[in-house]
Write a protein that holds these residues in place. Structure first.
Motif, PDB file in Angstrom:
ATOM      1  N   GLY A  57       6.138  28.935   9.423  1.00 14.09           N
ATOM      2  CA  GLY A  57       7.364  28.250   9.069  1.00 14.09           C
ATOM      3  C   GLY A  57       8.380  29.197   8.460  1.00 14.09           C
ATOM      4  N   ALA A  58       9.655  28.862   8.633  1.00 14.28           N
ATOM      5  CA  ALA A  58      10.747  29.653   8.067  1.00 14.28           C
ATOM      6  C   ALA A  58      11.827  28.696   7.590  1.00 14.28           C
ATOM      7  N   ASP A  59      12.792  29.234   6.869  1.00 17.33           N
ATOM      8  CA  ASP A  59      13.904  28.420   6.365  1.00 17.33           C
ATOM      9  C   ASP A  59      13.352  27.223   5.580  1.00 17.33           C
ATOM     10  N   GLY A  60      13.750  26.017   5.930  1.00 17.11           N
ATOM     11  CA  GLY A  60      13.300  24.843   5.197  1.00 17.11           C
ATOM     12  C   GLY A  60      11.835  24.521   5.375  1.00 17.11           C
ATOM     13  N   LEU A  61      11.186  25.103   6.387  1.00 16.99           N
ATOM     14  CA  LEU A  61       9.758  24.858   6.625  1.00 16.99           C
ATOM     15  C   LEU A  61       8.873  26.006   6.139  1.00 16.99           C
ATOM     16  N   LYS A  62       9.460  26.946   5.417  1.00 17.96           N
ATOM     17  CA  LYS A  62       8.692  28.091   4.919  1.00 17.96           C
ATOM     18  C   LYS A  62       7.551  27.612   4.027  1.00 17.96           C
ATOM     19  N   ASP A  63       6.360  28.135   4.283  1.00 13.67           N
ATOM     20  CA  ASP A  63       5.150  27.852   3.496  1.00 13.67           C
ATOM     21  C   ASP A  63       4.681  26.402   3.596  1.00 13.67           C
ATOM     22  N   THR A  64       5.146  25.664   4.612  1.00 10.73           N
ATOM     23  CA  THR A  64       4.687  24.280   4.759  1.00 10.73           C
ATOM     24  C   THR A  64       3.364  24.193   5.516  1.00 10.73           C
TER      25      THR A  64
END
Length: 250
Positions: free
Chosen positions: A187-194
């Motif tokens: 994940g990246a941006d708003g989904l980073k580390d999700t």
């Protein structure tokens, strides 16, 4: 079960049973009318949605072409449409062949076995009910296998980062296992580390001036999936993976 928030409505807020999904497909098989004869979509709208708009770089995963919302395919001369879907812990599949009057839906709890279950089920039922052969993407269809002849491919042009909103794919030529390349998907941006990063090892299937096709899987239990690298007329590089095109960013 993880209910998506209301903000996810435009891309995944619908809850449906397998029967609901098949009834939705039947709307297009019947030219836009409901079972009781009520017209829901015009015949023109149905035809437009089932008309080929673009050819897909990946010819195997869902369909060789894309229409207005539907993936479009042709098996033994019979045209069909379909769509897959995924969310946290769930995978869904739909294929329909209008001229045979059939639609098949499978909803699963996810896992690496789901694509194999769907492929087996769909191949058997479409052969029995429509007399067509569903093409595969595996050892028997040219993907890596014990007897497959793999083309010699220089991995250098494909190595780097590929990014689209919410996701980052990093391609390296140092795979942790069998393969020529490895894809790290996170994940990246708003989904980073999700979610935890996922890894696919890639082996070459075919190499032409217009595109290079790899087959990828995370482990031996997973089904092979196509991963296609190609370049646009302006030289910009893309990877087509999971029915999505992602531009090379680094």
């Amino acid at each position: 079960w993880n209910m998506l928030p209301r903000s996810a409505g435009p891309y995944g807020g619908i809850c449906a049973t397998a029967a609901d999904v098949v009834r939705f497909a039947r709307l297009f098989i019947d030219g836009g009318t409901a079972p009781d004869g009520t017209r829901v979509l015009s015949a023109g709208a149905v035809e437009a949605m089932l008309t080929r708009e673009v050819e897909m770089p990946d010819q195997w995963f869902l369909g060789a072409h894309w229409g207005l919302g539907w993936g479009l395919f042709e098996w033994d001369g019979a045209r069909g449409f379909g769509h897959d879907g995924s969310t946290f812990g769930q995978l869904a599949y739909l294929r329909a062949i209008p001229e045979a009057g059939i639609a098949l839906a499978l909803l699963t709890n996810g896992g690496g076995a789901a694509p194999k279950v769907f492929e087996t089920l769909c191949r058997e039922l479409t052969a029995e009910l429509a007399g067509v052969t569903m093409p595969g993407f595996g050892p028997a269809a040219g993907a890596p296998g014990a007897d497959a002849v793999r083309p010699a491919v220089d991995p250098t042009p494909f190595v780097g980062g590929y990014r689209r909103e919410g996701f980052l794919m990093t391609v390296t030529d140092r795979p942790a296992g069998e393969g020529v390349l490895q894809v790290r998907y996170e994940g990246a941006d708003g989904l980073k580390d999700t979610f935890e990063p996922l890894f696919w090892n890639l082996v070459p299937v075919s190499d032409t001036p217009s595109k290079t096709v790899f087959a990828g899987r995370r482990n031996e239990k997973d089904a092979w999936i196509p991963v296609v690298f190609y370049a646009l007329a302006d030289g910009s590089r893309y990877v087509h993976f999971g029915v999505r095109a992602t531009a090379k960013s680094a």
